[in-house]
Design an enzyme around this catalytic site. Structure first.
Site, PDB file in Angstrom:
ATOM      1  CG  ASP A   5      -8.460  -4.582  -2.626  1.00 32.48           C
ATOM      2  OD1 ASP A   5      -9.677  -4.435  -2.462  1.00 32.48           O
ATOM      3  OD2 ASP A   5      -7.715  -3.687  -3.037  1.00 32.48           O
ATOM      4  CG  HIS A  23      -2.040   0.963   1.114  1.00 37.27           C
ATOM      5  ND1 HIS A  23      -1.929   2.290   1.433  1.00 37.27           N
ATOM      6  CD2 HIS A  23      -3.303   0.785   0.645  1.00 37.27           C
ATOM      7  CE1 HIS A  23      -3.075   2.881   1.191  1.00 37.27           C
ATOM      8  NE2 HIS A  23      -3.923   1.995   0.705  1.00 37.27           N
TER       9      HIS A  23
END
Ligand code: CMC
Length: 429
Positions: free
Chosen positions: A363, A306
């Protein structure tokens, strides 16, 4: 006390104001830099650029903190509804009972979509991706509901925001039904936001949908976890596009398009595809891990890494726990969950992933949750989009309300050819 940073270049010294946020984050305000020095700043991917001041969402990527309007996402996931969280994001505080009732009534009143929209859906080629369809249809809403004429009419803005929140789930479910050649199911005023969506997706004349408490709860948590994430790619798209003063539908449509990408919201679909490929390959994740580490291979381990989180994504922690609980209560044995857990375990001990601070993001486990609810893989990113809508709207509203609202127009450092004269075609080599 006002704080300044000093920049020295070629003997010239200039002071730049330091801006400090409520949680102590610091930024150097360079908005006058070019006027004073002729310099611009260069920051590909805006990794180090604060594009706005915002009071909506706080993230601490080092500590794994996420709060909406000051409230930890863990508390919202445990105690709030998606509708209430949407209200919180957009209006800045939790609604009281009366406000929540009014909001619910407005959502119900606006939940139907114009019947003519059905013909649009019917004419998309069968293989169209639902995200492309959703982005187009949200943009098309402007033609059906053109009332928003000026951004100064507060009431019109409220109606448009509510209309979008109410209709997006109807439109998403409608596209699924039409893609299957099934009769469209209409929203019902006796169902909650999450129940309504599941009913519109799965009810049919042969087998009426029975509300499943576990599935409704999982969807509630899924949508709350996705509701906002400050200046991510799709939110930035919404802010940038709306800065040209386009209507809200067009701005949200651009956010949906950005979210579609596999590096962003499309990762939830890509994770399941990756886990399925590992399963088809005999269940060994070795090849995927080796490929992800290979500098010459563009392959990445989907659902890991991320831009902001350099530790475990707090949303992924909640999602993983919920995934375990949901599968257990629904008595589902999904082999992809076993593969995902094994993969995470191996990755956590691998120096490449440790050195690069690569942890599971939201996710990684969300696709397994959605599969358990019965959502088809191609609809995963649409589910993300429905969840993110309150955040996009809140960020849009904040930018519209900003007295210093400007068109977003970055600069560049030109690296092309220097000026030369036009060559007539007969003289070109
Ligand atoms: N697998 C393997 N290596 C990776 C991965 C990954 N998933 N993510 C980053 N890296 C490596 C990358 O190769 C680079 O290595 P090096 O410095 O040795 O060249 C380093 O980590 C930094 O990568 P980056 O691309 O500069 O990092 P970024 O901040 O620009 O990208 C990201 C963030 C999320 C796009 C990236 O981690 C990624 O592509 N992850 C996979 C896609 C994914 O799961 N996306 C969902 C994000 S969370 C939901 C959302 O908010 O949309």
């Amino acid at each position: 006390m006002e704080d300044f940073a000093t920049l020295t270049y070629n003997g010239q010294k200039i002071t730049l104001p330091v801006v400090i946020g409520t949680e102590g984050e610091r930024a150097i305000d360079i908005s006058n830099l070019r006027a004073e020095t002729g310099f611009i700043t260069l920051d590909p991917g805006y990794a180090n650029t604060g594009s706005c001041l915002s009071a909506i969402t706080y993230m601490d990527g080092e500590k794994g903190v996420l709060r909406y309007r000051g409230i930890p996402v863990e508390q919202l996931a445990e105690k709030s509804t998606f509708k209430e969280t949407a209200y919180l994001l957009i209006n800045g505080r939790l609604p009281n009972r009366e406000e929540l009732t009014r909001f619910s009534v407005m959502l119900n009143d606006n939940s139907l979509v114009h019947e003519d929209l059905k013909t649009f859906y019917q004419n998309f080629p069968r293989a169209s991706h639902p995200m492309g369809i959703l982005s187009s249809m949200v943009n098309a809403l402007r033609s059906f509901y053109p009332a928003l004429t000026t951004l100064n009419l507060r009431e019109e803005i409220t109606i448009t925001m509510t209309r979008l929140l109410a209709k997006i789930r109807t439109m998403a479910a409608m596209s699924y039904k039409i893609s299957r050649g099934h009769k469209v199911v209409y929203p019902r005023s006796d169902l909650t936001y999450c129940e309504n969506f599941l009913n519109m997706m799965f009810d049919n004349p042969v087998r009426p949908y029975q509300i499943n408490r576990e599935a409704v709860n999982a969807l509630r948590v899924f949508w709350i976890l996705h509701a906002d994430h400050e200046q991510n790619c799709s939110t930035t798209a919404v802010r940038v596009v709306s800065s040209a003063r386009v209507n809200l539908y067009a701005a949200i449509s651009s956010g949906i398009a950005a979210l579609w990408g596999p590096l962003h919201g499309g990762a939830n679909q890509a994770v399941i595809e990756m886990l399925t490929a590992i399963q088809a390959d005999g269940g060994s994740h070795k090849k995927a891990i080796e490929r992800a580490k290979d500098k010459n291979d563009p392959f990445r381990l989907m659902g890991f890494g991320h831009r902001v989180y350099k530790t475990y994504d707090p949303r992924a922690k909640i999602m993983k726990k919920m995934c375990d609980e949901l599968l257990e209560s629904l008595q589902i044995n999904d082999p992809l969950l076993d593969i995902a857990k094994e993969l995470e375990e191996v990755v956590q001990k691998d120096p490449y992933f440790i050195d690069h601070n690569l942890y599971p993001n939201v996710d990684f486990y969300s696709g397994i949750v959605l599969r358990a609810i019965g959502i088809p893989t191609s609809m995963f990113t649409v589910m993300f989009a429905i969840g993110r809508l309150p955040g996009w709207i809140a960020q849009w509203k904040e930018s519209v309300d900003d007295p210093k609202w400007k068109i977003c127009r970055p600069r560049q450092v030109y690296t092309g050819a220097q000026a030369y004269d036009f060559v007539p075609i007969h003289a070109r080599v």
